[in-house]
Write an enzyme that holds these catalytic residues in place. Structure first.
Site, PDB file in Angstrom:
ATOM      1  N   TYR A 204      89.790 -62.961  19.444  1.00 16.65           N
ATOM      2  CA  TYR A 204      89.522 -62.426  18.252  1.00 16.65           C
ATOM      3  C   TYR A 204      91.112 -62.886  17.206  1.00 16.65           C
ATOM      4  O   TYR A 204      90.151 -64.141  16.318  1.00 16.65           O
ATOM      5  CB  TYR A 204      89.911 -60.742  17.960  1.00 16.65           C
ATOM      6  CG  TYR A 204      90.132 -60.314  16.893  1.00 16.65           C
ATOM      7  CD1 TYR A 204      88.908 -60.069  15.944  1.00 16.65           C
ATOM      8  CD2 TYR A 204      91.251 -60.181  15.809  1.00 16.65           C
ATOM      9  CE1 TYR A 204      88.801 -59.823  14.787  1.00 16.65           C
ATOM     10  CE2 TYR A 204      91.175 -59.005  14.915  1.00 16.65           C
ATOM     11  CZ  TYR A 204      89.749 -59.427  13.907  1.00 16.65           C
ATOM     12  OH  TYR A 204      90.216 -58.851  12.669  1.00 16.65           O
TER      13      TYR A 204
ATOM     14  N   SER B 290      83.138 -60.901  14.105  1.00 16.55           N
ATOM     15  CA  SER B 290      84.311 -61.015  12.314  1.00 16.55           C
ATOM     16  C   SER B 290      85.514 -62.168  12.321  1.00 16.55           C
ATOM     17  O   SER B 290      85.084 -63.464  11.916  1.00 16.55           O
ATOM     18  CB  SER B 290      85.106 -59.046  12.108  1.00 16.55           C
ATOM     19  OG  SER B 290      85.171 -59.230  11.546  1.00 16.55           O
TER      20      SER B 290
ATOM     21  N   ASP C  97      75.792 -55.055   6.059  1.00 20.54           N
ATOM     22  CA  ASP C  97      77.270 -55.566   6.744  1.00 20.54           C
ATOM     23  C   ASP C  97      77.741 -55.933   4.939  1.00 20.54           C
ATOM     24  O   ASP C  97      77.965 -57.044   4.309  1.00 20.54           O
ATOM     25  CB  ASP C  97      77.216 -56.698   7.234  1.00 20.54           C
ATOM     26  CG  ASP C  97      79.025 -57.277   7.425  1.00 20.54           C
ATOM     27  OD1 ASP C  97      79.805 -56.463   6.875  1.00 20.54           O
ATOM     28  OD2 ASP C  97      79.191 -58.305   9.375  1.00 20.54           O
TER      29      ASP C  97
ATOM     30  N   HIS D  37      78.619 -53.810   9.394  1.00 17.42           N
ATOM     31  CA  HIS D  37      79.663 -54.937  10.653  1.00 17.42           C
ATOM     32  C   HIS D  37      79.825 -54.117  11.781  1.00 17.42           C
ATOM     33  O   HIS D  37      80.378 -54.609  12.447  1.00 17.42           O
ATOM     34  CB  HIS D  37      81.195 -54.590   9.669  1.00 17.42           C
ATOM     35  CG  HIS D  37      81.333 -55.258   9.701  1.00 17.42           C
ATOM     36  ND1 HIS D  37      81.384 -57.256   9.855  1.00 17.42           N
ATOM     37  CD2 HIS D  37      83.472 -55.461  10.238  1.00 17.42           C
ATOM     38  CE1 HIS D  37      82.676 -57.535  10.200  1.00 17.42           C
ATOM     39  NE2 HIS D  37      83.910 -57.231   9.836  1.00 17.42           N
TER      40      HIS D  37
END
Ligand code: NAG
Ligand code: NAG
Ligand code: NAG
Ligand code: NAG
Length: 761
Positions: free
Chosen positions: A519, A600, A687, A726
């Site tokens: 991430y 993301s 999203d 999302h």
């Protein structure tokens, strides 16, 4: 304010995919005798002829001038989600990706094994409001968890709110809830199709009936009740026009704070706070525990807030703007309200304390020179959150080398009272209030789906006891057959990065299929947690999971975050690439068995890494990623991410972003080395956190770049889901579908030599 309202690119849902927790009896014992040994070729990559990709029109006329650099944006038209041309693009992409994923035996088998694994009862921590306890429960495959009410912990429970009854396909989710102080009402937010927009409804907890009013245009809002139980504060974007269902891309600006009175329609709500000169400010409000202050923590992006407050006079109608007083006026640190004792207000803050501390600000003498430190910053551990319980105690949670430490401290002196024993893992849920002595916490880790403990400060001699432990209805899972190790590897600049590696126990390490998940951003800490899909990967492919704690996260406080944002963003990509090298060099895996995944901000990570090091990975999965780093700030809440990415309208930031922006660094492979790994790009039509246009433009650019390359055989696919967003609130059926797609893709594109898809036992 326990946790801020999320606008960052946080992926609670990706955490679903991640191993998020650990407890025995979870997974079925791997039965090697039933493992089918397949020739690598049988499940080998199925190349796609690059000429088969749909041709996306290039509009050579669209060009921007960024501080003197002329940059074409030939796929600008894909930014319009409603045009027929965009919809045609989406359809033609799904027409390739769906058959690729679904028309094979693996899809069905993976889906049925995964569905079986998923089917176990999941419980949340009990929460006490007024005369009732509440908890969430999902019997296993229900699309949304159901909320139950009971009068005592051991008593009967009755269904209180079942979101599954609100839509046929489970796409309406309970996104938020907030009880009045006396527990007689619950205000709750419903989100549709995964959008960030919510509608607020109000339920009477005695009758289970809703009041008539529905509050619309609400987004990124707290719901804070006044202590008279007559109404609450909430935020809305009242000026947002056009459609607001999450499929739009319009920027969210001018959030305003309103007061709603029970029983009245929304148009009677009182506007209490607005900042017309500051369109990007978002107002997080909390009514203090004493009920006399409305505390405002105002943010403009994804870090640092200022602190204002207004006095609330008991018995006085709230029918005009509030008179605001300023406590902290500079955006330079975070301040998280904990509780207050009269005018002495407790905050958790990183002001002059990058690992956070608890301070007391006296609202009667608010000058900084009068601030007092109650719990000082720890040198190495990050004070992750604090919650006031049992009148005069603080439940305090630290992160120590990416593991959770839970303790209680005295509210008056700050002194440590007790430490709660925990394994390696994470507290994924807590409940407890200042007015109650009882607390619950849900502990989970890579191999344990969750265990709720109960503890009462009134009986300190009694150890926390297991209130509920998650049991899978699968026989044979044995934690002892797995190993979780934490290693530290060196990144490009020599920094030591922690990484968890989870795999089956065996004597020697030999290269296995490996899922590397990252991430790296927005101060979000990737703590050990349980994920079904991750364990499914280990079990099915005899695989390895790896979770590096890349810089940009909050694992080591503000410093760790700072080292991976703005001009340091490349560190995050370097850390990820170095983790892949570590795994290969140490025989955990090999390039052709290694898949990277991220969502993301992690989708950006994956997009950038396949451009920068296509030679390092066998496959890649990028979910709901940010791919156009020159225009991300123009859509929905994208402008809030400038605190991590920088603002492209400033020259030095533009130059930095242009260097790694996935869309702008696509290449045509000129050799086998430069061939892109098999890549699956996933997004969804509702999203409104990261608009799907990012994935559309990136896919169009990738497919165009490889069209005439004889070196590209690995597929580059885009799958767009409908009625999904999302990630938050995603119904179970859609989670399983997506996880099946991902695992099928991995099984087809990695060099998988064993595959255990026997879901019968
Ligand atoms: C969940 O929703 C899907 C449709 O999206 C439906 O087919 C399925 O039956 C639902 N599952 C349950 C357990 O109700
Ligand atoms: C940053 O991360 C740390 C560690 O997880 C957390 O305690 C802190 O609240 C985070 N800051 C913000 C603004 O979310
Ligand atoms: C604890 O949290 C996990 C992960 O969020 C959840 O799946 C589980 O149902 C919770 N409850 C228990 C009793 O573990
Ligand atoms: C790496 O794995 C291979 C098997 O593929 C094995 O022969 C070799 O000894 C391993 N090397 C190390 C350093 O463990």
């Amino acid at each position: 304010m326990h946790k801020n309202i999320q606008v960052a690119l946080s992926l609670r849902f990706v955490l679903d995919f991640l191993p998020r927790t650990s407890h025995p009896r979870f997974f079925r014992l791997r039965d090697m005798s039933k493992t089918t040994d397949l020739k690598a070729s049988a499940v080998s990559k199925k190349g796609i002829d690059p000429n088969l990709y749909p041709t996306a029109r290039r509009d050579e006329t669209v060009e921007d001038n960024f501080h003197g650099s002329k940059i074409k944006d030939v796929y600008r038209w894909l930014e319009d989600p409603d045009s027929t041309e965009t919809q045609q693009f989406v359809k033609s992409q799904n027409d390739i990706s769906r058959p690729f994923l679904e028309n094979c035996n693996e899809w069905k088998k993976i889906n049925s094994k995964l569905t079986k694994l998923w089917n176990y009862a999941k419980y949340g921590c009990p929460m006490r409001y007024g005369s009732y306890y509440y908890y969430f429960m999902n019997t296993g495959l229900q699309n949304q968890s159901v909320m139950y009410q009971q009068t005592s912990l051991n008593g009967d429970s009755k269904e209180f709110l079942d979101p599954n009854k609100l839509s046929d396909d489970g796409t309406i989710a309970l996104a938020q809830k907030s009880f009045s102080d006396d527990g007689s009402y619950m205000a709750y937010g419903l989100s549709e199709s995964g959008s960030d927009w919510i509608k607020i409804l109000i339920r009477n907890t005695e009758t289970g009936k809703d009041l008539n009013e529905i509050l619309n245009k609400v987004k990124f809002s707290e719901i804070s009740w006044t202590k008279d139980n007559k109404g609450f504060f909430y935020c809305r974007y009242s000026e947002q026009d056009g459609k607001t269902d999450g499929s739009e891309t319009k920027q969210n600006e001018n959030q305003k704070l309103y007061y709603h009175r029970l029983g009245e329609s929304q148009d009677k709500d009182t506007l209490v706070v607005e900042f017309p000169d500051e369109p990007s400010w978002r107002i997080q409000s909390v009514v203090s525990d004493c009920g006399l202050y409305l505390i405002l923590a105002i943010v403009k992006d994804c870090r640092d807030n200022i602190v204002y407050y207004a006095d609330l006079e008991p018995g006085k109608e709230i029918n005009s703007k509030l008179n605001i007083k300023k406590i902290v006026e500079k955006f330079e640190a975070d301040y998280d309200y904990v509780t207050n004792e009269g005018s002495k207000v407790y905050f958790r803050t990183n002001k002059l304390a990058p690992n956070y501390q608890v301070i007391i600000i006296d609202f009667e003498k608010p000058e900084e020179s009068n601030w007092k430190t109650l719990i000082a910053e720890h040198k190495t551990d990050v004070l992750d959150w604090v919650r006031c319980v049992d009148e005069d105690k603080l439940l305090v949670c630290y992160i120590r080398d990416v593991k959770t430490v839970l303790q209680a401290n005295c509210l008056r002196t700050g002194k440590l009272l007790r430490v709660f024993d925990l394994d390696i893992g994470t507290i994924v849920g807590t409940s407890g209030e200042k007015k109650y002595s009882e607390i619950f916490y849900n502990f989970s880790s890579f191999l344990s789906p969750g265990c709720i403990y109960q503890y009462d400060f009134k009986t300190p001699e009694i150890m926390p006891k297991v209130f509920r432990e998650i049991k899978l209805n699968l026989e044979g899972f044995c934690r002892e057959n797995y190993i979780v190790e934490q290693i530290f590897y060196k990144s490009k600049d020599g920094t030591k990065i922690p990484m968890f590696i989870i795999r089956m126990k065996r004597d020697t390490i030999e290269p296995r299929p490996c899922l590397l998940y990252g991430y790296g951003g927005f101060n979000i800490s990737m703590l050990p947690c349980f994920g079904l899909t991750g364990l499914m990967f280990i079990d099915t492919f005899d695989g390895v999971l790896a979770y590096p704690n890349l810089r940009g996260g909050g694992e080591y406080g503000e410093k760790w975050h700072n080292d991976g944002r703005l001009f340091n963003k490349q560190n995050v990509f370097d850390d990820f690439q170095a983790s892949a090298e570590y795994l290969i060099d140490n025989n955990y895996t090999s390039k052709d068995r290694l898949v990277i995944q991220g969502g993301s901000n992690g989708g950006l990570l994956v997009g950038t890494c396949i451009n920068q090091r296509p030679d390092l990975f066998g496959a890649a999965v990028a979910q709901v990623g940010v791919m156009d780093m020159l225009r991300f700030h123009k859509f929905t809440i994208g402008h809030a991410w400038c605190s991590d990415y920088g603002n492209p309208s400033e020259k030095d930031h533009f130059e930095n972003l242009y260097k790694f922006s996935p869309l702008h660094n696509v290449h045509t492979p000129g050799s086998n080395e430069k061939e892109y790994p098999s890549t699956l790009i996933l997004t969804a039509d509702h999203d409104d956190r990261v608009s799907p246009l990012h994935s559309f433009k990136f896919t169009a650019a990738l497919q165009e770049a490889v069209r005439n390359s004889k070196f590209q055989n690995n597929p580059l696919l885009l799958r767009v889901y409908t009625k999904a967003g999302h990630g938050a609130g995603k119904p179970t059926s859609k989670k399983i579908e997506e996880a099946t797609d991902i695992l099928t893709f991995m099984s087809k594109s990695l060099n998988v030599d064993k595959i255990n898809l026997n879901s019968e036992q």
